[in-house]
Design an enzyme around this catalytic site. Structure first.
Site, mmCIF file in Angstrom:
data_model
loop_
_atom_site.group_PDB
_atom_site.id
_atom_site.type_symbol
_atom_site.label_atom_id
_atom_site.label_comp_id
_atom_site.label_asym_id
_atom_site.label_seq_id
_atom_site.Cartn_x
_atom_site.Cartn_y
_atom_site.Cartn_z
ATOM 1 C CG HIS A 1 -1.873 1.139 1.262
ATOM 2 N ND1 HIS A 1 -3.214 0.956 1.537
ATOM 3 C CD2 HIS A 1 -1.720 2.469 1.078
ATOM 4 C CE1 HIS A 1 -3.830 2.128 1.490
ATOM 5 N NE2 HIS A 1 -2.937 3.065 1.223
ATOM 6 C CG HIS B 1 -0.846 7.082 -0.985
ATOM 7 N ND1 HIS B 1 -2.051 7.284 -1.611
ATOM 8 C CD2 HIS B 1 -1.119 6.371 0.134
ATOM 9 C CE1 HIS B 1 -3.022 6.728 -0.889
ATOM 10 N NE2 HIS B 1 -2.478 6.168 0.178
ATOM 11 C CG LEU B 2 4.898 5.691 -5.643
ATOM 12 C CD1 LEU B 2 5.325 4.878 -6.854
ATOM 13 C CD2 LEU B 2 6.116 6.047 -4.795
ATOM 14 N NE ARG B 3 0.363 12.002 -2.128
ATOM 15 C CZ ARG B 3 -0.586 11.517 -1.369
ATOM 16 N NH1 ARG B 3 -1.584 10.807 -1.876
ATOM 17 N NH2 ARG B 3 -0.588 11.749 -0.067
ATOM 18 C CG ASN C 1 -5.191 8.549 -3.228
ATOM 19 O OD1 ASN C 1 -4.121 8.065 -3.594
ATOM 20 N ND2 ASN C 1 -5.349 9.119 -2.050
ATOM 21 C CE LYS D 1 -7.940 2.109 -0.667
ATOM 22 N NZ LYS D 1 -6.735 2.727 -0.168
ATOM 23 C CG HIS E 1 -10.043 4.380 3.314
ATOM 24 N ND1 HIS E 1 -8.843 5.036 3.456
ATOM 25 C CD2 HIS E 1 -10.833 4.831 4.317
ATOM 26 C CE1 HIS E 1 -8.911 5.842 4.511
ATOM 27 N NE2 HIS E 1 -10.115 5.736 5.047
ATOM 28 C CG HIS F 1 -5.140 2.175 5.876
ATOM 29 N ND1 HIS F 1 -6.489 2.118 6.089
ATOM 30 C CD2 HIS F 1 -4.993 2.870 4.721
ATOM 31 C CE1 HIS F 1 -7.122 2.756 5.115
ATOM 32 N NE2 HIS F 1 -6.239 3.211 4.270
ATOM 33 C CG ASP G 1 -1.818 4.805 3.933
ATOM 34 O OD1 ASP G 1 -1.837 5.234 2.758
ATOM 35 O OD2 ASP G 1 -2.669 5.119 4.777
ATOM 36 C CB ALA H 1 -5.256 12.437 6.320
HETATM 37 O O1 DOR Z 1 -3.660 9.301 5.751
HETATM 38 C C1 DOR Z 1 -4.009 9.008 4.623
HETATM 39 N N1 DOR Z 1 -3.455 9.586 3.537
HETATM 40 N N2 DOR Z 1 -4.973 8.120 4.472
HETATM 41 C C2 DOR Z 1 -5.498 7.842 3.278
HETATM 42 O O2 DOR Z 1 -6.369 7.036 3.207
HETATM 43 C C3 DOR Z 1 -5.052 8.578 2.073
HETATM 44 C C4 DOR Z 1 -3.706 9.089 2.231
HETATM 45 C C5 DOR Z 1 -3.341 10.102 1.186
HETATM 46 O O3 DOR Z 1 -3.575 9.861 0.007
HETATM 47 O O4 DOR Z 1 -2.785 11.128 1.545
HETATM 48 ZN ZN ZN Z 2 -3.495 5.010 1.534
#
Ligand code: DOR
Ligand code: ZN
Length: 346
Positions: free
Chosen positions: A13, A15-17, A41, A99, A136, A174, A247, A263
């Site tokens: 899990h 996130h690389l953006r 996302n 997802k 999620h 998570h 995450d 977040a």
């Molecule tokens: O803390 C988080 N950040 N929870 C998530 O589900 C998304 C993530 C984010 O993309 O920043």
């Molecule tokens: Zn996440």
């Protein structure tokens, strides 16, 4: 023990953006992670097989030279997702999971699901072809207290969804509560969970006691200490249903250090050192490899990595950067709150 060789970890899990942030953070994972499930996302989200193919291309293009990192792509489930597009993207090997974000649950989740009847056809098709659903697990009902949103989600959404979709393989992402751990353990098959590094280390006091600490704020939000202890016990148990999904979720510091902060905890840089520290604390270093490198691969039907990494414990604390600089701004690295002595040997 001061040296430990394990199969190259995966991150189930991540996130690389995109763009400058992608370029700035990818090396922090690719230096020691073999494969990662890449969260979809983005803005706009990665919805179709074509979106995933093009995002994968951008990730590969951003990889530092000489790194062997395989992005495992996911699709963002919307009420308009086409089951046949999902099936084709899975059959080609491009997409490894879909997802589910309940609409409004977290960062960039506005295109998520509100009416679950609208996605039942996709879920049925995924069950048929064995494609996992990454969830999620938080309700978005404003009446539900934020600390209860995971437990309520299990009862109101996840359990009914699994009952009406027999055979659907699900990863509860998570997990932050003892309720989540118990639910995963109660299932006969086809249910697993990722655990983040930060949720194994912090509880809600770290966020709120003695001042508000935005870099510990993530979703699902960290819970009470008894929940953290349940997560830790599951992580170090060797139980194949629990595996590492960091995450790691970079946001530029100004977006976190503000009146309404984003977040996400950015752990890519020191996650393995934190995990080695906590598995050692629990007398479970021998089971670290199962958590980081074996259990997730087995759930996703992938062979474990052939390559290895060696962790070395130094007598003196190892310095990890407090921030990394990216073209999208500085990103604060997760601070476990204690010195780390483990490092990955070059
Ligand atoms: O803390 C988080 N950040 N929870 C998530 O589900 C998304 C993530 C984010 O993309 O920043
Ligand atoms: Zn996440």
């Amino acid at each position: 023990m001061t040296r430990l060789t394990i199969r190259r970890p995966d991150d189930w899990h991540l996130h690389l953006r995109d763009g400058a942030m992608l370029a700035g953070v990818i090396g922090e994972s690719a230096s020691h992670i073999g494969r990662a499930i890449i969260m979809p996302n983005l803005v706009p989200p990665v919805v179709t097989g074509a979106d995933a193919a093009s995002y994968r291309g951008r990730i590969l293009a951003a990889l530092p030279a000489g790194t062997a990192f395989e992005p495992l792509m996911t699709l963002y489930l919307t009420e308009a997702t086409d089951a046949e597009d999902v099936a084709a993207a899975a059959a080609s090997g491009l997409v490894r999971a879909v997802k589910l974000y309940p609409a409004g649950a977290t960062t960039n989740s506005a295109s998520g699901v509100t009416d679950f009847a609208k996605v039942q056809g996709v879920l049925d098709r995924m069950a048929e072809i064995g494609l996992p659903l990454c969830v999620h697990g938080e309700v978005t009902d404003p009446e539900v207290d934020i600390f209860d949103r995971e437990a309520v989600f299990i009862e109101r959404v996840l359990d009914p969804l699994r009952r009406r979709t027999p055979g659907l393989r699900v990863v509860m992402e998570h997990v932050t509560t003892a309720d989540g751990i118990d639910y995963v353990k109660s299932a006969e098959a086809g249910l697993a969970a990722t655990l983040t590094t930060h949720h194994l280390i912090i509880n809600r006091n770290h966020i709120l006691a003695g001042g508000i600490r935005p870099h510990y704020y993530c979703l699902p939000v960290a819970k009470r200490e008894r929940h953290r202890l349940a997560l830790r016990a599951a992580a170090v148990s060797g139980d194949a249903r629990f595996f590492s999904g960091t995450d790691s979720a970079p946001h530029a510091d100004p977006l976190k250090e503000t009146a309404c902060g984003c977040a996400g905890c950015f752990t890519a840089t020191n996650s393995i050192a934190c995990l080695a520290h906590l598995f050692e604390e629990e007398g479970a270093l021998a089971r670290l490899e199962a958590f980081t490198s074996l259990n997730g691969a087995a759930f996703y039907g992938a062979a474990p990595a052939e390559a290895t990494i060696t962790l070395v414990k130094e007598a003196a604390p190892v310095t990890y950067p407090a921030k990394i600089e990216t073209g999208a701004g500085p990103v604060t690295v997760f601070d476990p709150g204690y010195p780390l002595h483990w490092r990955i040997e070059d």
